[in-house]
Design an enzyme around this catalytic site. Sequence first.
Site, mmCIF file in Angstrom:
data_model
loop_
_atom_site.group_PDB
_atom_site.id
_atom_site.type_symbol
_atom_site.label_atom_id
_atom_site.label_comp_id
_atom_site.label_asym_id
_atom_site.label_seq_id
_atom_site.Cartn_x
_atom_site.Cartn_y
_atom_site.Cartn_z
ATOM 1 N N GLY A 20 0.772 -1.236 0.000
ATOM 2 C CA GLY A 20 0.000 0.000 0.000
ATOM 3 C C GLY A 20 0.799 1.280 0.000
ATOM 4 O O GLY A 20 0.548 2.154 0.823
ATOM 5 N N CYS A 21 1.776 1.410 -0.885
ATOM 6 C CA CYS A 21 2.506 2.670 -0.891
ATOM 7 C C CYS A 21 3.301 2.850 -2.174
ATOM 8 O O CYS A 21 3.315 2.002 -3.042
ATOM 9 C CB CYS A 21 3.445 2.742 0.279
ATOM 10 S SG CYS A 21 4.786 1.614 0.093
#
Lengths: 130, 100, 110
Positions: free
Chosen positions: C108-109
């Site tokens: 998630g990044c």
Amino acid sequence: MDSLKKRIMYVNRRAPYGTVYALEALDVVLAGAVFEQEVSVVFLDDGVYQLRRGQNPAVLNMKDFSKTFGALPDFDVMYLYVDEESLVQRGMTARDLIEVPREDDTDAVTLISSTDLSSLMDQQDVVLQF
Amino acid sequence: MLHTVNKSSSEKSTLVSCLRLAADDADILLIEDAVYAAMTGTQTESIIQSALARYQIYVLEPDLECRGLDKSRLISGVKAVGYDGFVELSVKNSAVHSWL
Amino acid sequence: MTLELDGKMYPTDPEGFLVDPEEWSEDLARKMAEDDRCELGPDHWQAIYILREYYAQYAIAPPIRILIRHMGKKLGREKANSPYLYELFPHGPAKQACRYAGLPKPTGCI
């Protein structure tokens, strides 16, 4: 700002490796850390086995995710509560557990009594169990 | 018959049912999350203790090592075996019953 | 997908992350950078080795926020901010640097 913070408790009740719950729970804790809530992680029943020292899942070609608990203080997870009663039921003591040093070198792994865990649980906005 | 059990005895009743129903000359092999039951000091220790009078009980060593469990803390009478031992037990017994 | 180097094939995920972090070598990192038309200097290697060390210790690839915090502890503040890291790894610091370091994709990044 602080009043917008929710208190979230993740409760781990499964042993690692035999099922995928423990690993999934850890993924959720890590992903959830971006929301900067007040997070605590509890190890209850067979969940206490997740923090056992000396794991070597490489013999089964699995990843040693017990190492990842060490990263949790950097994710602002400052408390890994271990239910004392569950430890005793499994013939374990604090010495059987890994250490998770915070920045100030204190240990994030914290033994907690049933009474204290009960009231801590009661104060949460969200409790998620795995 | 060889009975294998893979569930934690502090979470499921699988081990108890297996030990209630396995015939007297059966071999019992604890694998995966069932290996915790082979350790001393647990609440379910007495289940294994009394079963040792009837059965030969084995535990799979790689599953102990994976979970950080020390062989020196096994309940006395329980034998640790590797994958070769698992194979031998499967060959020696006419049938394998995998408790799930 | 695979990455080929000196006649040997290295399995990767669809985004080019090594499947097995153990297979990593400096040559593989150079090859990945070359394919991106990027040249690795001392600052890149410093970041790559910090990431490998992080993975060896914690068994995860750190998201950007955590990486910056961690590098701050290791290298001081001038090298622990997102502009510095973006300059080194313009395709998104955590993602590109983790890929060159042979780590899995951080969750998630960027």
